[in-house]
Motif scaffolding. Structure first.
Motif, PDB file in Angstrom:
ATOM      1  N   PRO A  56       0.953  -1.174   0.041  1.00  0.00           N
ATOM      2  CA  PRO A  56      -0.028  -0.025  -0.039  1.00  0.00           C
ATOM      3  C   PRO A  56       0.838   1.178   0.095  1.00  0.00           C
ATOM      4  O   PRO A  56       1.835   1.197   0.786  1.00  0.00           O
ATOM      5  N   SER A  57       0.485   2.254  -0.873  1.00  0.00           N
ATOM      6  CA  SER A  57       1.322   3.536  -1.072  1.00  0.00           C
ATOM      7  C   SER A  57       1.031   4.169   0.388  1.00  0.00           C
ATOM      8  O   SER A  57      -0.178   4.315   1.027  1.00  0.00           O
ATOM      9  N   ALA A  58       2.188   4.924   1.081  1.00  0.00           N
ATOM     10  CA  ALA A  58       2.100   5.671   2.120  1.00  0.00           C
ATOM     11  C   ALA A  58       0.600   6.583   2.005  1.00  0.00           C
ATOM     12  O   ALA A  58       0.515   7.140   1.088  1.00  0.00           O
ATOM     13  N   ARG A  59       0.070   6.727   3.105  1.00  0.00           N
ATOM     14  CA  ARG A  59      -0.894   7.550   3.174  1.00  0.00           C
ATOM     15  C   ARG A  59      -0.652   9.034   3.155  1.00  0.00           C
ATOM     16  O   ARG A  59       0.548   9.370   3.666  1.00  0.00           O
ATOM     17  N   LYS A  60      -1.460   9.980   2.576  1.00  0.00           N
ATOM     18  CA  LYS A  60      -0.884  11.461   2.711  1.00  0.00           C
ATOM     19  C   LYS A  60      -1.589  12.393   3.595  1.00  0.00           C
ATOM     20  O   LYS A  60      -0.943  13.248   4.149  1.00  0.00           O
ATOM     21  N   ASN A  61      -2.891  11.809   4.126  1.00  0.00           N
ATOM     22  CA  ASN A  61      -3.433  12.547   5.116  1.00  0.00           C
ATOM     23  C   ASN A  61      -3.773  11.538   6.022  1.00  0.00           C
ATOM     24  O   ASN A  61      -4.214  10.422   5.674  1.00  0.00           O
ATOM     25  N   THR A  62      -4.298  11.920   7.407  1.00  0.00           N
ATOM     26  CA  THR A  62      -4.938  10.948   8.006  1.00  0.00           C
ATOM     27  C   THR A  62      -5.950  11.824   8.877  1.00  0.00           C
ATOM     28  O   THR A  62      -5.668  13.087   9.542  1.00  0.00           O
ATOM     29  N   CYS A  63      -7.278  11.372   9.226  1.00  0.00           N
ATOM     30  CA  CYS A  63      -8.348  12.074   9.654  1.00  0.00           C
ATOM     31  C   CYS A  63      -8.923  11.347  10.685  1.00  0.00           C
ATOM     32  O   CYS A  63      -8.846  10.093  10.875  1.00  0.00           O
ATOM     33  N   CYS A  64      -9.362  12.023  11.635  1.00  0.00           N
ATOM     34  CA  CYS A  64     -10.018  11.454  12.961  1.00  0.00           C
ATOM     35  C   CYS A  64     -11.148  12.305  13.286  1.00  0.00           C
ATOM     36  O   CYS A  64     -10.837  13.552  13.807  1.00  0.00           O
ATOM     37  N   SER A  65     -12.552  12.013  13.025  1.00  0.00           N
ATOM     38  CA  SER A  65     -13.593  12.794  13.467  1.00  0.00           C
ATOM     39  C   SER A  65     -14.664  12.041  13.933  1.00  0.00           C
ATOM     40  O   SER A  65     -14.850  10.836  13.565  1.00  0.00           O
TER      41      SER A  65
END
Length: 413
Positions: free
Chosen positions: A233-242
Motif C-alpha cells: 500500500p502506498s503511504a497515506r498522505k493525510n489522516t483524519c479522525c472525526s
DNA sequence: TCTGGGGTCCTAGGACCC
DNA sequence: TCTGGGGTCCTAGGACCC
C-alpha cells in the motif's frame, strides 16, 4: 487473471461467527453513533432495509420483523479481516488488500482459476467462518463486475471475460466500479444503461463526461488493464479522525476535550506507520439535518515548521486552531482533525536553525504512548483528553471484542 | 431525540511569475 | 474595436470508493 475476493455482508458475517443462532435471520450493523445501517444480511435486505438508512427511520420496520441490530465493533471486524487475508494469501501470495472486506489476488499463470476460487472460498469459510464471493476477470474492473454477478446469482464464484455481452449487459451502469450516481445520470443520457453499452460509447464521449478516470474504467471493461495490483500500500498522505457527538456540544471546553482525543487517535495512527505530520487541520460543524437550528461550520489549517509525531505539540496547536474557529451559541454535532502532508520519519529533514525535538520530551512521550498501547486508552492518556467524555458517541448494542480482548473472550458450553 | 467515518484522484481556476 | 502569452503552483470542490 485477477481475482477479487469479497466477504459477504462482512460486518454481519463477523457477528454471526460468534452468535450462530443469527444464521438465516435478519441482522443489521449500524454505523458509528448508531446512526445508519451499514451492513445488512440478505434476510434484512429482503425485508427492505435500505443501505445507509438512518436507524431512527427504520427502527419500527426492524422491530416488526425481528431484525437483530448491532452497533459496529471495529476491533472485531479488523481482526477477522486479518484472518481472512491470511487464508487468502495461501492461495495467491501476490495480493492487494483493497478494503476491510475485499482483496485483489494475482491469479495469472493458474491453469484452473475457477477451480482454485472454489477451493479458496471453501477454505476461508471453514477456517474463519466468513462467507466470501470470488470474481475473476482479466482486469480489476472485470473481476469486480464478476464478483457482483457471483453474489447476485448465488454461485459464489464467477468469471467474466471482456466482450461477454451477456454478463456485461446484466450490470446496470451505476453498479459499474468507478461509476457513481452523478456519472450514471450523464452516461444514461448518451445511451449507456449497462456495462456492455458503456463499452460501445466512443472514447471521446466517455472522456468528455468523466475525464481520464472514467476512460480507464471504459478501457478496463474492454479488457485493457489500467489499474495495477498494489501489493504494497502506498503511504497515506493525510489522516483524519472525526466523530459525531452522542449529544450536542455547546461549550469550548468540551469541544477542546473532544478534539484533543481525536488528535491523540490520529497521531497514534501516524506513529504506527512511522510517519510525521507537516500540517494540521481542525474542523467543527453543527447538525446539518436540523433546519430549525442555526448552522455553522468552519475549518482552519496550519503548517508546522517541523514535521512531528508529538501528541503534546499536536494537541496544543489543534486547540489553537479550534479556538480560532469556535463561535459560542451553536450546538455542535461533529468535530475532527486532519493531519496533513504525512512524510516518512526516515526522510525527516531537520530545520536549519532549530533542534529537532529534545530527547527528554521524546522519552516521556514514548513512555506514555507505550503504556497506552499496552494497558488501553485509559491506562495512559494526556490531560487534555479529559475523563468525562460526555460527548462520546453512542454504541449501545455492541457485541464483545471476542478476539482482541482477554476479558471478552467467548465461553461456550 | 435520532442522520458514519476515512480515504483517493482529478480538474478548474486564481495567484503569481517572467 | 482594442486588452500578450505561457508557464507553475496551490487550493477548493467534485467525483468516486468502501
Amino acid at each position: 487473471m485477477i481475482a477479487l475476493a469479497d466477504c459477504n455482508n462482512f460486518y454481519v458475517s463477523c457477528e454471526r461467527v460468534f452468535r450462530p443462532h443469527l444464521q438465516n435471520r435478519p441482522v443489521i450493523v449500524l454505523s458509528n453513533n448508531d446512526g445508519c445501517a451499514v451492513a445488512r444480511s440478505n434476510e434484512a435486505k429482503e425485508i427492505g432495509v435500505p443501505m445507509g438508512a438512518p436507524f431512527h427511520q427504520i427502527k419500527s420496520l426492524c422491530q416488526q420483523n425481528g431484525v437483530q441490530v448491532f452497533s459496529s465493533n471495529y476491533e472485531l471486524y479488523g481482526d477477522m479481516s486479518g484472518r481472512v487475508v491470511s487464508v487468502l494469501r495461501r492461495f495467491a501470495p501476490e495480493l492487494e488488500v483493497y478494503s476491510i472486506d475485499e482483496s485483489f489476488l494475482d491469479f495469472s499463470g493458474i491453469s484452473d482459476p475457477l477451480g482454485l476460487s472454489v477451493r479458496m472460498r471453501r477454505t476461508v469459510g471453514q477456517w474463519t467462518g466468513i462467507p466470501i464471493s470470488v470474481g475473476l476477470g482479466s482486469t480489476k474492473t472485470l473481476a469486480k463486475l464478476a464478483n457482483r454477478l457471483a453474489k447476485k446469482m448465488g454461485s459464489g464464484c464467477m468469471q467474466v471475460d471482456h466482450g461477454d455481452l451477456e454478463a456485461l449487459g446484466r450490470v446496470a451502469i451505476e453498479d459499474v466500479w468507478g461509476v457513481g450516481k452523478r456519472l450514471a445520470v450523464r452516461l444514461r443520457r448518451v445511451g449507456a444503461h449497462d456495462a456492455w453499452s458503456l463499452t460501445q460509447v466512443p472514447a471521446s464521449v466517455v472522456r468528455s463526461i468523466g475525464g481520464v478516470t472514467l476512460e480507464r474504467t471504459w478501457q478496463e471493461l474492454r479488457g485493457t488493464p489500467c489499474l495495477d495490483l498494489e501489493e504494497v500500500p502506498s503511504a497515506r498522505k493525510n489522516t483524519c479522525c472525526s466523530r459525531s457527538f452522542g449529544k450536542p456540544v455547546t461549550g469550548l471546553v468540551e469541544l477542546e476535550e473532544a478534539v484533543a482525543n481525536y488528535a491523540v487517535r490520529a497521531i497514534r495512527k501516524v506513529r504506527a506507520e512511522g510517519s510525521l505530520a507537516c500540517g494540521i487541520q481542525v474542523f467543527v460543524m453543527t447538525n446539518r439535518f436540523r433546519e430549525d437550528q442555526a448552522q455553522y461550520s468552519n475549518a482552519r489549517a496550519l503548517s508546522l515548521d517541523e514535521p512531528t509525531d508529538d501528541p503534546i505539540r499536536v494537541i496544543r496547536r489543534a486547540k489553537e486552531l479550534l479556538r480560532a474557529i469556535y463561535r459560542p451559541g451553536y450546538s455542535y454535532k461533529k468535530a475532527g482533525i486532519i493531519l496533513l502532508d504525512l512524510v516518512s520519519s526516515n526522510s525527516q529533514q531537520g530545520l536549519l536553525f532549530e533542534e529537532f525535538g529534545d530527547d527528554r520530551t521524546r522519552g516521556f512521550v514514548d513512555a506514555v504512548e507505550e503504556v497506552a498501547a499496552r494497558y488501553g486508552t485509559m491506562g495512559g492518556f494526556w490531560g487534555a483528553q479529559g475523563m468525562d467524555h460526555s460527548w462520546r458517541m453512542r454504541r449501545e448494542m455492541r457485541t464483545p471484542r471476542y478476539t482482541t480482548n482477554w476479558s471478552e473472550i467467548p465461553e461456550f458450553g
